[in-house]
Motif scaffolding. Structure first.
Motif, short mmCIF file in Angstrom:
data_model
loop_
_atom_site.label_atom_id
_atom_site.label_comp_id
_atom_site.label_asym_id
_atom_site.label_seq_id
_atom_site.Cartn_x
_atom_site.Cartn_y
_atom_site.Cartn_z
N TYR A 83 0.59 -1.01 -0.03
CA TYR A 83 0.02 0.09 -0.11
C TYR A 83 0.85 1.32 -0.08
CZ TYR A 83 -4.17 -2.60 1.38
OH TYR A 83 -5.14 -3.59 1.62
N PRO A 84 0.49 2.10 -0.70
CA PRO A 84 1.13 3.53 -0.56
C PRO A 84 0.86 4.00 1.01
CG PRO A 84 -0.23 3.60 -2.51
CD PRO A 84 -0.65 2.30 -1.81
N PRO A 85 1.89 4.99 1.51
CA PRO A 85 1.80 5.26 3.05
C PRO A 85 0.23 5.85 3.29
CG PRO A 85 3.63 5.93 2.00
CD PRO A 85 2.95 5.56 0.79
N ALA A 86 -0.27 6.68 2.52
CA ALA A 86 -1.38 7.19 2.92
C ALA A 86 -2.62 6.25 2.79
CB ALA A 86 -1.98 8.44 2.04
N PHE A 120 -4.28 14.70 5.59
CA PHE A 120 -5.16 15.34 4.32
C PHE A 120 -5.03 14.08 3.44
CE2 PHE A 120 -5.00 17.09 -0.02
CZ PHE A 120 -6.41 17.52 0.13
N GLN A 121 -3.80 13.43 3.14
CA GLN A 121 -3.74 12.44 2.08
C GLN A 121 -4.43 11.37 2.62
OE1 GLN A 121 0.42 12.42 1.81
NE2 GLN A 121 0.54 13.48 -0.03
N MET A 122 -4.31 10.77 3.86
CA MET A 122 -5.26 9.78 4.46
C MET A 122 -6.52 9.96 4.54
SD MET A 122 -4.91 9.52 8.72
CE MET A 122 -3.23 9.86 8.79
N LYS A 123 -7.22 10.93 4.50
CA LYS A 123 -8.50 11.21 4.62
C LYS A 123 -9.04 11.04 3.14
CE LYS A 123 -9.03 15.10 6.58
NZ LYS A 123 -9.45 16.56 7.24
N GLU A 124 -8.16 11.57 2.03
CA GLU A 124 -8.37 11.18 0.57
C GLU A 124 -8.63 9.87 0.23
OE1 GLU A 124 -6.19 13.84 -2.00
OE2 GLU A 124 -7.96 14.67 -2.18
N ALA A 125 -7.48 8.99 0.70
CA ALA A 125 -7.17 7.78 0.41
C ALA A 125 -8.60 6.88 1.11
CB ALA A 125 -5.97 7.05 1.11
N TYR A 126 -9.00 7.34 2.36
CA TYR A 126 -9.96 6.54 2.96
C TYR A 126 -11.21 6.68 2.39
CZ TYR A 126 -12.42 5.18 7.35
OH TYR A 126 -13.35 4.56 8.39
N ALA A 154 -8.02 14.71 13.16
CA ALA A 154 -8.34 14.52 11.89
C ALA A 154 -8.56 15.73 11.00
CB ALA A 154 -9.52 13.50 11.92
N GLN A 155 -8.65 16.99 11.73
CA GLN A 155 -8.80 17.96 10.74
C GLN A 155 -7.59 18.45 10.05
OE1 GLN A 155 -10.63 20.85 13.47
NE2 GLN A 155 -12.58 20.32 13.16
N GLY A 156 -6.52 18.12 10.64
CA GLY A 156 -5.12 18.47 10.01
C GLY A 156 -5.03 19.90 9.77
N THR A 157 -5.36 20.54 11.15
CA THR A 157 -5.36 21.95 10.99
C THR A 157 -3.93 22.51 12.15
OG1 THR A 157 -6.80 22.01 12.61
CG2 THR A 157 -7.56 22.51 10.25
N ARG A 158 -3.05 21.90 12.46
CA ARG A 158 -2.05 22.25 13.18
C ARG A 158 -1.28 23.22 12.80
NH1 ARG A 158 -0.17 20.18 17.61
NH2 ARG A 158 -1.04 17.92 17.50
#
Length: 319
Positions: A83-86, A120-126, A154-158
Motif C-alpha cells: 500500500y502507498p503510505p496514505a 489530508f492524504q490519508m482522508k482522501e485515501a480513506y 483529523a482536521q489536520g489544522t495544526r
C-alpha cells in the motif's frame, strides 16, 4: 538526522522483480524467501511499479495474489508493504474503526503522529478506498472527549513552524488549570491547544508548564485524566517531543505487555520504514537495553520473523 531503514534499491528493474514474484507465487509451494528478498528491499514507490509490471505481465493484481497464497501475520506484512503510505494509514484506520471492537490504540498511534499533509492524504485515501468520510466514522465509532480530540486531529489544522514565545506561558497556564479543574470546558481547551498549536510552540508551552507547576506535563495528564482520552493526550505530547521515542515505547509495549501484539508491531514497522525506523531502533536500544532486532527474534518466528527483521534492517551484532 531522521532516517528510515528501507531505501530505493539501486539498479532497480520492476519487470525482473515482477517475473521473480510471479515465479515465486505460481509454483506448487510459494517461495516466501523470494517475496521477502524483493518486497522488503525496495522502497514503496518501487513496489508500486513492480505491482504495475506484475499486472501488465500476468493480468492479475499482486495484492490479491499475495492474499491468496499467504496466511496469518506473514500475509499482513507482505500485503501491508504494497500500500502507498496514505492508503496504508487509511486501511489501518478503517479496520480499527469498523472491526468487531474499535481499536483505540491504532487510532491514537496514527492520528497523534501524522503531519497535516499526511492527514489530508490519508482522508482522501480513506474516501477513495471505502467511500466513507473518516471524520464521520470517528464521530460514530468513538465517544466523549476522546472522540472530540481525534476529530480535532483529523482536521489536520495544526499550525506549522510558527511559535510565539509571548503566549507560551498563557497556554501553559490554561493547560495547568485544565489539569486542576477537569471540567468539560477545560478538557476542550486542553485538546484545542495540543491539537492546533505548532510543535515549536508546544515545546515552549511544556517548558513553561514545568516552570508554573513544578511538574512534567505527561505526569500531570496521567494524574488528572484516565482512559483513552489520557492516552491520546500523552501520545500527542510524546510525539511533539520525539516521535522515534514514542514509537520505540509503543513497540516495546506491543512486544512485552500483551504478549506480542502483532498488528501494532507490523503497522509501526511498515509505516515508519522509510521515515524514521532507524531512529526508532536507536531509541529502543538506548531506552530498553535490548535491540528491537533481539526482541523481534525472541517473539516472532519463521518467515514472519524474517520479514520483520528485514524491514528492521537489523544487523547480526544487534542481536
Amino acid at each position: 538526522q531522521i532516517q528510515g531503514t528501507i531505501f530505493p534499491a539501486p539498479n532497480f528493474n520492476p519487470i525482473t522483480d515482477a517475473q521473480l514474484l510471479g515465479g515465486a507465487l505460481q509454483g506448487i509451494s510459494c517461495e516466501k524467501d523470494v517475496l521477502i528478498d524483493i518486497l522488503t528491499q525496495r522502497c514503496n514507490s518501487q513496489r508500486l511499479m513492480i505491482a504495475e509490471a506484475y499486472r501488465d505481465m500476468y493480468g492479475r493484481d499482486l495484492i490479491t495474489d499475495l492474499k491468496e497464497n499467504l496466511s496469518h501475520h506473514f500475509k499482513e506484512v507482505m500485503v501491508g508493504l504494497m500500500y502507498p503510505p496514505a492508503s496504508y494509514d487509511a486501511h489501518e484506520l478503517w479496520h480499527a474503526l469498523k472491526g468487531v471492537d474499535t481499536e483505540e490504540k491504532c487510532l491514537i498511534d496514527i492520528l497523534a503522529s501524522r503531519s497535516n499533509m499526511e492527514i489530508f492524504q490519508m482522508k482522501e485515501a480513506y474516501l477513495m478506498q471505502y467511500n466513507n468520510d473518516l471524520q464521520q466514522d470517528i464521530d460514530s465509532e468513538t465517544s466523549g472527549h476522546f472522540r472530540d480530540t481525534l476529530m480535532n486531529l483529523a482536521q489536520g489544522t495544526r499550525m506549522e513552524g510558527y511559535a510565539d514565545p509571548s503566549t507560551a506561558a498563557q497556554d501553559a497556564m490554561i493547560l495547568w488549570e485544565a489539569c486542576q479543574q477537569k471540567t468539560g470546558e477545560h478538557k476542550n481547551l486542553l485538546q484545542m491547544i495540543l491539537c492546533n498549536k505548532s510543535y515549536q510552540q508546544l515545546w515552549m508551552v511544556f517548558q513553561e508548564f514545568q516552570n508554573i507547576s513544578g511538574q512534567d506535563i505527561v505526569d500531570a495528564i496521567n494524574e488528572c485524566y484516565d482512559g483513552y482520552f489520557q492516552e491520546l493526550l500523552v501520545a500527542i505530547v510524546l510525539c511533539v517531543r520525539d516521535k522515534p521515542s514514542y514509537f520505540a515505547y509503543r513497540l516495546y509495549n506491543a512486544i512485552h505487555d500483551l504478549g506480542f501484539h502483532n498488528k501494532t508491531v507490523i503497522r509501526i514497522l511498515i509505516a515508519r520504514s522509510e521515515i524514521d525506523l532507524m531512529n526508532i531502533r536507536q531509541r529502543y536500544k538506548e531506552r530498553y537495553g535490548k535491540s528491537l532486532f533481539h526482541d523481534i527474534k525472541h517473539f516472532a518466528s519463521g518467515h514472519y520473523e524474517s520479514a520483520l527483521l528485514a524491514i528492521c534492517a537489523g544487523d547480526a551484532e544487534d542481536y
